[in-house]
Design an enzyme around this catalytic site. Structure first.
Site, PDB file in Angstrom:
ATOM      1  N   SER A  66       0.687  -0.988  -0.149  1.00 17.50           N
ATOM      2  CA  SER A  66      -0.052  -0.276   0.072  1.00 17.50           C
ATOM      3  C   SER A  66       1.210   1.123   0.117  1.00 17.50           C
ATOM      4  O   SER A  66       2.077   0.887   0.002  1.00 17.50           O
ATOM      5  CB  SER A  66      -1.187  -0.213   1.069  1.00 17.50           C
ATOM      6  N   ASN A  67      -0.227   2.310   0.383  1.00 19.89           N
ATOM      7  CA  ASN A  67       1.425   3.142   0.458  1.00 19.89           C
ATOM      8  C   ASN A  67       0.242   4.358   1.745  1.00 19.89           C
ATOM      9  O   ASN A  67      -0.405   3.992   2.452  1.00 19.89           O
ATOM     10  CB  ASN A  67       1.342   4.620  -0.816  1.00 19.89           C
ATOM     11  N   ASP A  68       1.421   5.403   1.985  1.00 23.86           N
ATOM     12  CA  ASP A  68       0.714   6.332   3.066  1.00 23.86           C
ATOM     13  C   ASP A  68      -0.122   7.263   2.622  1.00 23.86           C
ATOM     14  O   ASP A  68      -0.492   8.532   3.908  1.00 23.86           O
ATOM     15  CB  ASP A  68       1.875   7.402   4.141  1.00 23.86           C
TER      16      ASP A  68
END
Ligand code: PMT
Length: 214
Positions: A16-18
């Site tokens: 995923s990412n932030d």
């Protein structure tokens, strides 16, 4: 759309990412305040939703794509989600063990591109399709390439290389670029401020495009 997507490798691990979902949420709030009936399709975030907006929660890029399709037709689509470009081909049914010899690499396949689907959708194309471009270099050049490749009307380019703005910050630095290459640059500002500017540009374009010239 807003927020990240999660692409699971096994029942507990994902890629995923932030993305916090804040920028997309603020745009939904801004449009809602201006009287636009708004649906926010959001990946997993910690957002506290105060506004009277219809929310659809999703996890993966595939789920986000399906919800977007179900939400059509719409007049305006604004895609601020940080959708994973790739997903693991295989999701393990059980938690992958540390000593599982076969687990030395991950094979990926591409996710469908949601904003491109909207931009090139002949049957149900929204009147205005807005993409975002998250880059760490050649911001304008890469944003214009995305605008053309995904057939967007507007692209919002943001620099995600800085710690004090962009992903998972209350602030952003953006340029709003249209199909003629005109751009408006906004220096570091609160995401809510930038959201109001984006909402205004989008609604102005919708009204101008709708006007009946004799
Ligand atoms: O969520 P925040 O913490 O508030 O941060 C906001 C943000 C930086 C994430 C946001 O402003 C932003 O830039 N969102 C887009 C992030 C992104 O995925 O950029 P991209 O350049 O990789 O993608 C280009 C466009 O294609 C985006 O509109 C994206 O939503 C869309 N896309 C990408 C892949 C895919 N499979 N489907 C898509 O629709």
């Amino acid at each position: 759309t807003t927020g990240p997507t999660r692409e699971y490798l096994d029942p507990v691990r994902y890629i995923s990412n932030d993305s916090s979902g804040k920028q997309g949420y603020e745009i939904a709030v801004a449009l809602n305040k201006l009287g636009v009936k708004t649906t926010l399709i959001t990946g997993p975030t910690n957002l506290i939703i105060n506004a009277d907006i219809k929310i659809k929660k999703v996890v993966s890029a595939k789920e986000m794509f399906n919800e977007v399709k179900k939400t059509l037709p719409v007049d305006i689509a604004i895609c601020a989600a940080a959708v994973a470009d790739f997903k693991p081909i295989k999701k393990n049914k059980n938690k992958i063990k540390k000593n599982q010899n076969s687990f030395t690499s991950i094979n990926f396949e591409e996710n469908s591109d949601i904003v491109e689907f909207l931009g090139k959708n002949n049957k149900n194309r929204p009147s205005i399709v807005v993409g975002f471009s998250a880059e760490t270099e050649n911001l304008h050049k890469n944003a214009i390439i995305k605008l053309r490749e995904k057939n967007c009307d507007i692209i919002v380019s943001n620099d995600v290389s800085k710690k004090d703005s962009g992903i998972n910050s209350d602030y952003n630095r953006v340029s709003i670029i249209d199909g003629n290459g005109n751009f408006k640059v906004f220096k570091r500002s609160k995401k809510s401020f930038i959201a109001n500017k984006i909402a205004k540009v989008v609604l102005d374009k919708l009204l101008i495009d709708d006007r009946n010239f004799n």
